[in-house]
Scaffold this motif. Structure first.
Motif, PDB file in Angstrom:
ATOM      1  N   VAL A  84       0.893  -1.305   0.260  1.00 55.20           N
ATOM      2  CA  VAL A  84      -0.102   0.078   0.282  1.00 55.20           C
ATOM      3  C   VAL A  84       0.819   1.210  -0.079  1.00 55.20           C
ATOM      4  CG1 VAL A  84      -1.826   1.275   1.316  1.00 55.20           C
ATOM      5  CG2 VAL A  84      -1.897  -1.149   1.019  1.00 55.20           C
ATOM      6  N   LYS A  85       2.022   1.254   0.540  1.00 55.54           N
ATOM      7  CA  LYS A  85       2.706   2.344   0.802  1.00 55.54           C
ATOM      8  C   LYS A  85       2.161   3.668   1.543  1.00 55.54           C
ATOM      9  CE  LYS A  85       6.775   1.374  -2.153  1.00 55.54           C
ATOM     10  NZ  LYS A  85       6.330  -0.184  -2.395  1.00 55.54           N
ATOM     11  N   PRO A  86       1.488   3.596   2.505  1.00 56.64           N
ATOM     12  CA  PRO A  86       0.903   4.812   3.085  1.00 56.64           C
ATOM     13  C   PRO A  86       2.014   5.752   3.669  1.00 56.64           C
ATOM     14  CG  PRO A  86       1.190   3.170   5.026  1.00 56.64           C
ATOM     15  CD  PRO A  86       2.067   2.378   3.546  1.00 56.64           C
ATOM     16  N   THR A  87       1.395   6.953   4.077  1.00 55.92           N
ATOM     17  CA  THR A  87       2.260   8.013   4.413  1.00 55.92           C
ATOM     18  C   THR A  87       3.106   7.490   5.592  1.00 55.92           C
ATOM     19  OG1 THR A  87       0.389   9.501   3.947  1.00 55.92           O
ATOM     20  CG2 THR A  87       2.333  10.441   5.048  1.00 55.92           C
ATOM     21  N   GLN A  88       2.395   6.820   6.624  1.00 52.75           N
ATOM     22  CA  GLN A  88       3.139   6.556   7.731  1.00 52.75           C
ATOM     23  C   GLN A  88       2.521   5.130   8.313  1.00 52.75           C
ATOM     24  OE1 GLN A  88       3.382   9.069  11.479  1.00 52.75           O
ATOM     25  NE2 GLN A  88       1.266   8.278  11.785  1.00 52.75           N
ATOM     26  N   VAL A  89       3.346   4.498   8.705  1.00 50.41           N
ATOM     27  CA  VAL A  89       3.179   3.004   9.420  1.00 50.41           C
ATOM     28  C   VAL A  89       3.416   3.247  10.963  1.00 50.41           C
ATOM     29  CG1 VAL A  89       5.319   2.189   8.934  1.00 50.41           C
ATOM     30  CG2 VAL A  89       3.562   0.489   9.611  1.00 50.41           C
ATOM     31  N   THR A  90       2.374   2.864  11.672  1.00 49.74           N
ATOM     32  CA  THR A  90       2.725   2.982  13.221  1.00 49.74           C
ATOM     33  C   THR A  90       2.830   1.607  13.931  1.00 49.74           C
ATOM     34  OG1 THR A  90       1.509   4.990  13.544  1.00 49.74           O
ATOM     35  CG2 THR A  90       1.688   3.638  15.520  1.00 49.74           C
ATOM     36  N   LEU A  91       3.863   1.118  14.487  1.00 52.45           N
ATOM     37  CA  LEU A  91       4.132  -0.093  14.741  1.00 52.45           C
ATOM     38  C   LEU A  91       3.609  -0.148  16.186  1.00 52.45           C
ATOM     39  CD1 LEU A  91       7.630  -0.638  13.703  1.00 52.45           C
ATOM     40  CD2 LEU A  91       5.597  -0.883  12.487  1.00 52.45           C
ATOM     41  N   VAL A  92       2.558  -1.398  16.317  1.00 45.79           N
ATOM     42  CA  VAL A  92       2.045  -1.493  17.581  1.00 45.79           C
ATOM     43  C   VAL A  92       2.170  -2.953  18.114  1.00 45.79           C
ATOM     44  CG1 VAL A  92      -0.272  -1.120  18.846  1.00 45.79           C
ATOM     45  CG2 VAL A  92       0.222   0.214  16.877  1.00 45.79           C
ATOM     46  N   PRO A  93       2.605  -3.174  19.317  1.00 46.98           N
ATOM     47  CA  PRO A  93       2.887  -4.524  19.528  1.00 46.98           C
ATOM     48  C   PRO A  93       1.559  -5.157  20.254  1.00 46.98           C
ATOM     49  CG  PRO A  93       3.350  -3.301  21.373  1.00 46.98           C
ATOM     50  CD  PRO A  93       3.043  -2.119  20.417  1.00 46.98           C
ATOM     51  N   ASP A  94       0.528  -5.470  19.560  1.00 50.56           N
ATOM     52  CA  ASP A  94      -0.797  -6.042  19.689  1.00 50.56           C
ATOM     53  C   ASP A  94      -0.527  -7.713  19.721  1.00 50.56           C
ATOM     54  OD1 ASP A  94      -2.243  -3.826  20.004  1.00 50.56           O
ATOM     55  OD2 ASP A  94      -3.006  -3.798  18.009  1.00 50.56           O
ATOM     56  N   ALA A  95      -1.012  -8.449  20.818  1.00 50.36           N
ATOM     57  CA  ALA A  95      -1.248  -9.618  20.747  1.00 50.36           C
ATOM     58  C   ALA A  95      -2.650  -9.828  19.611  1.00 50.36           C
ATOM     59  CB  ALA A  95      -1.837 -10.410  22.186  1.00 50.36           C
ATOM     60  N   GLU A  96      -2.485 -11.093  19.229  1.00 52.69           N
ATOM     61  CA  GLU A  96      -3.713 -11.405  18.219  1.00 52.69           C
ATOM     62  C   GLU A  96      -4.947 -11.433  18.718  1.00 52.69           C
ATOM     63  OE1 GLU A  96      -2.966 -14.646  15.661  1.00 52.69           O
ATOM     64  OE2 GLU A  96      -1.091 -13.963  14.753  1.00 52.69           O
ATOM     65  N   ASP A  97      -5.022 -11.473  20.005  1.00 54.07           N
ATOM     66  CA  ASP A  97      -6.360 -11.644  20.654  1.00 54.07           C
ATOM     67  C   ASP A  97      -6.704 -10.380  21.520  1.00 54.07           C
ATOM     68  OD1 ASP A  97      -4.749 -11.932  22.734  1.00 54.07           O
ATOM     69  OD2 ASP A  97      -5.377 -13.691  23.545  1.00 54.07           O
ATOM     70  N   ALA A  98      -5.920  -9.539  21.374  1.00 54.73           N
ATOM     71  CA  ALA A  98      -6.157  -8.325  22.082  1.00 54.73           C
ATOM     72  C   ALA A  98      -7.489  -7.638  21.507  1.00 54.73           C
ATOM     73  CB  ALA A  98      -4.850  -7.194  21.930  1.00 54.73           C
ATOM     74  N   ILE A  99      -8.307  -6.995  22.307  1.00 52.62           N
ATOM     75  CA  ILE A  99      -9.355  -6.460  21.942  1.00 52.62           C
ATOM     76  C   ILE A  99      -9.073  -4.993  21.491  1.00 52.62           C
ATOM     77  CG2 ILE A  99     -11.516  -5.218  22.874  1.00 52.62           C
ATOM     78  CD1 ILE A  99     -12.002  -7.440  24.937  1.00 52.62           C
ATOM     79  N   THR A 100      -8.118  -4.368  22.093  1.00 59.00           N
ATOM     80  CA  THR A 100      -7.621  -3.200  21.525  1.00 59.00           C
ATOM     81  C   THR A 100      -5.929  -2.938  22.312  1.00 59.00           C
ATOM     82  OG1 THR A 100      -7.939  -0.604  21.513  1.00 59.00           O
ATOM     83  CG2 THR A 100      -8.300  -1.795  23.794  1.00 59.00           C
ATOM     84  N   SER A 101      -5.323  -1.962  21.751  1.00 63.02           N
ATOM     85  CA  SER A 101      -4.044  -1.783  21.932  1.00 63.02           C
ATOM     86  C   SER A 101      -3.913  -1.687  23.619  1.00 63.02           C
ATOM     87  CB  SER A 101      -3.464  -0.676  21.284  1.00 63.02           C
ATOM     88  OG  SER A 101      -3.579  -0.806  19.773  1.00 63.02           O
ATOM     89  N   ASN A 102      -3.158  -2.256  24.338  1.00 61.23           N
ATOM     90  CA  ASN A 102      -2.796  -1.901  25.656  1.00 61.23           C
ATOM     91  C   ASN A 102      -1.422  -1.992  26.340  1.00 61.23           C
ATOM     92  OD1 ASN A 102      -1.900  -4.718  25.538  1.00 61.23           O
ATOM     93  ND2 ASN A 102      -3.737  -5.654  26.021  1.00 61.23           N
ATOM     94  N   ALA A 103      -0.386  -1.567  25.241  1.00 66.39           N
ATOM     95  CA  ALA A 103       0.592  -1.286  25.797  1.00 66.39           C
ATOM     96  C   ALA A 103       1.722  -0.905  24.723  1.00 66.39           C
ATOM     97  CB  ALA A 103       1.410  -2.528  26.408  1.00 66.39           C
ATOM     98  N   GLY A 104       2.611  -0.165  25.067  1.00 60.40           N
ATOM     99  CA  GLY A 104       3.718   0.405  24.230  1.00 60.40           C
ATOM    100  C   GLY A 104       4.890  -0.666  24.127  1.00 60.40           C
ATOM    101  N   TRP A 105       5.655  -0.476  22.869  1.00 53.75           N
ATOM    102  CA  TRP A 105       6.775  -1.281  22.632  1.00 53.75           C
ATOM    103  C   TRP A 105       7.818  -1.014  23.852  1.00 53.75           C
ATOM    104  CZ3 TRP A 105       7.684  -5.237  19.351  1.00 53.75           C
ATOM    105  CH2 TRP A 105       6.683  -5.035  18.116  1.00 53.75           C
ATOM    106  N   ASN A 106       8.464  -2.332  24.238  1.00 54.91           N
ATOM    107  CA  ASN A 106       9.576  -2.246  24.803  1.00 54.91           C
ATOM    108  C   ASN A 106      10.810  -2.032  23.823  1.00 54.91           C
ATOM    109  OD1 ASN A 106      12.185  -2.760  26.054  1.00 54.91           O
ATOM    110  ND2 ASN A 106      11.060  -4.071  27.837  1.00 54.91           N
ATOM    111  N   THR A 107      11.232  -1.047  23.508  1.00 54.88           N
ATOM    112  CA  THR A 107      11.891  -0.540  22.428  1.00 54.88           C
ATOM    113  C   THR A 107      13.649  -1.009  22.765  1.00 54.88           C
ATOM    114  OG1 THR A 107      12.354   1.572  23.229  1.00 54.88           O
ATOM    115  CG2 THR A 107      10.782   1.351  21.466  1.00 54.88           C
ATOM    116  N   ILE A 108      13.813  -1.323  23.832  1.00 54.76           N
ATOM    117  CA  ILE A 108      15.327  -1.912  24.321  1.00 54.76           C
ATOM    118  C   ILE A 108      15.235  -3.355  24.027  1.00 54.76           C
ATOM    119  CG2 ILE A 108      16.897  -2.209  26.064  1.00 54.76           C
ATOM    120  CD1 ILE A 108      15.703   0.265  27.453  1.00 54.76           C
ATOM    121  N   LYS A 109      14.355  -4.157  24.670  1.00 52.88           N
ATOM    122  CA  LYS A 109      14.045  -5.513  24.538  1.00 52.88           C
ATOM    123  C   LYS A 109      14.034  -5.935  22.875  1.00 52.88           C
ATOM    124  CE  LYS A 109      11.485  -9.652  25.857  1.00 52.88           C
ATOM    125  NZ  LYS A 109      10.295  -9.993  26.663  1.00 52.88           N
ATOM    126  N   HIS A 110      13.327  -5.217  22.142  1.00 55.17           N
ATOM    127  CA  HIS A 110      13.156  -5.659  20.801  1.00 55.17           C
ATOM    128  C   HIS A 110      13.720  -4.689  19.934  1.00 55.17           C
ATOM    129  CE1 HIS A 110       9.687  -8.344  22.160  1.00 55.17           C
ATOM    130  NE2 HIS A 110       9.368  -7.335  22.848  1.00 55.17           N
TER     131      HIS A 110
END
Length: 242
Positions: A84-110
């Motif tokens: 698609v090549k959108p203007t922006q991609v936002t990386l969100v660490p969602d679990a597959e069964d998450a109802i909605t986003s519930n945490a930010g990335w651990n940018t050090i661990k990952h």
């Protein structure tokens, strides 16, 4: 002025609940832009329970403002974004069964994973943002993996602001986000924000966060539109974001 990007996941949820194509996602996206919003956000999930991957591709030719695709960068998501090549991609660490986003990335661990993913997107001319908690260490980690922006995960602010009894409580609710924003600015990162922002709290948030470029708002905005109408609500947000 801070830009308003409207997340249209809930429009897709309403369509999918009945089957067929009412409301028409493409028409609603165009109307939201015509009402004044400066961006459209979608957050497809693996089960396609609201936004479908086909929607993401069709919206590419409809969205004339900023087009932001959010999601967990698994193999299928990466392929979608590169197609698609959108203007922006936002990386969100969602679990597959998450109802909605519930945490930010651990940018050090990952660190290594995020660095590789971001490199791929940036080589294809796509601006990258990382969803993070208001933690200066996580903001610093986002800079180290090469992100262009962060998106501050604002659920804790919205909750604490909602139960605040006085200005002191409100200031306490916003302080971690101010600290994170100042760190981001120092490191040359752009600042976005989203999650549970609403007409009740958006003005206070905007007034206190330096260099806030964009907010992404979906659930609250669509709920408020049930009472006030979509055109009115978009412009109510724009007024508060001036």
């Amino acid at each position: 002025m801070t830009k308003l990007s409207v997340n249209i996941n809930k429009i897709a949820t309403l369509r999918n609940a009945r089957g067929g194509n009412v409301p028409n996602l493409l028409v609603v996206a165009k109307d939201i832009e015509d009402f004044g919003a400066q961006g459209i956000t979608i957050h497809p999930r693996p089960d396609e329970r609201h936004i479908r991957y086909a929607d993401a591709r069709e919206l590419k030719d409809t969205v004339m403002t900023e087009y932001n695709i959010e999601g967990n960068p698994n193999k299928n998501f990466i392929a979608l974004v590169l197609d698609v090549k959108p203007t922006q991609v936002t990386l969100v660490p969602d679990a597959e069964d998450a109802i909605t986003s519930n945490a930010g990335w651990n940018t050090i661990k990952h660190h290594d994973f995020l660095k590789d993913v971001i490199k791929t997107f940036k080589e294809n001319g796509i601006r990258t943002s990382i969803f993070v908690d208001p933690d200066t260490a996580m903001v610093e980690g986002a800079a180290k993996v090469g992100a262009d922006r962060i998106e501050l995960y604002t659920e804790s602010f919205a909750h604490n602001y909602g139960i605040a009894k006085n200005l002191e409580d409100k200031n306490a609710a916003i302080q971690p986000f101010i600290d994170a924003a100042k760190t981001a600015t120092k490191l040359g990162l752009g600042i976005n924000a989203g999650h549970d922002l609403s007409l009740d709290n958006i003005k206070f948030f905007k007034e206190n966060i330096p260099n806030l470029l964009e907010v992404s708002i979906g659930h609250a905005l669509i709920c408020e539109a049930l009472y006030f109408g979509l055109d009115n609500v978009v412009n109510m947000y724009l007024h508060k974001l001036k």
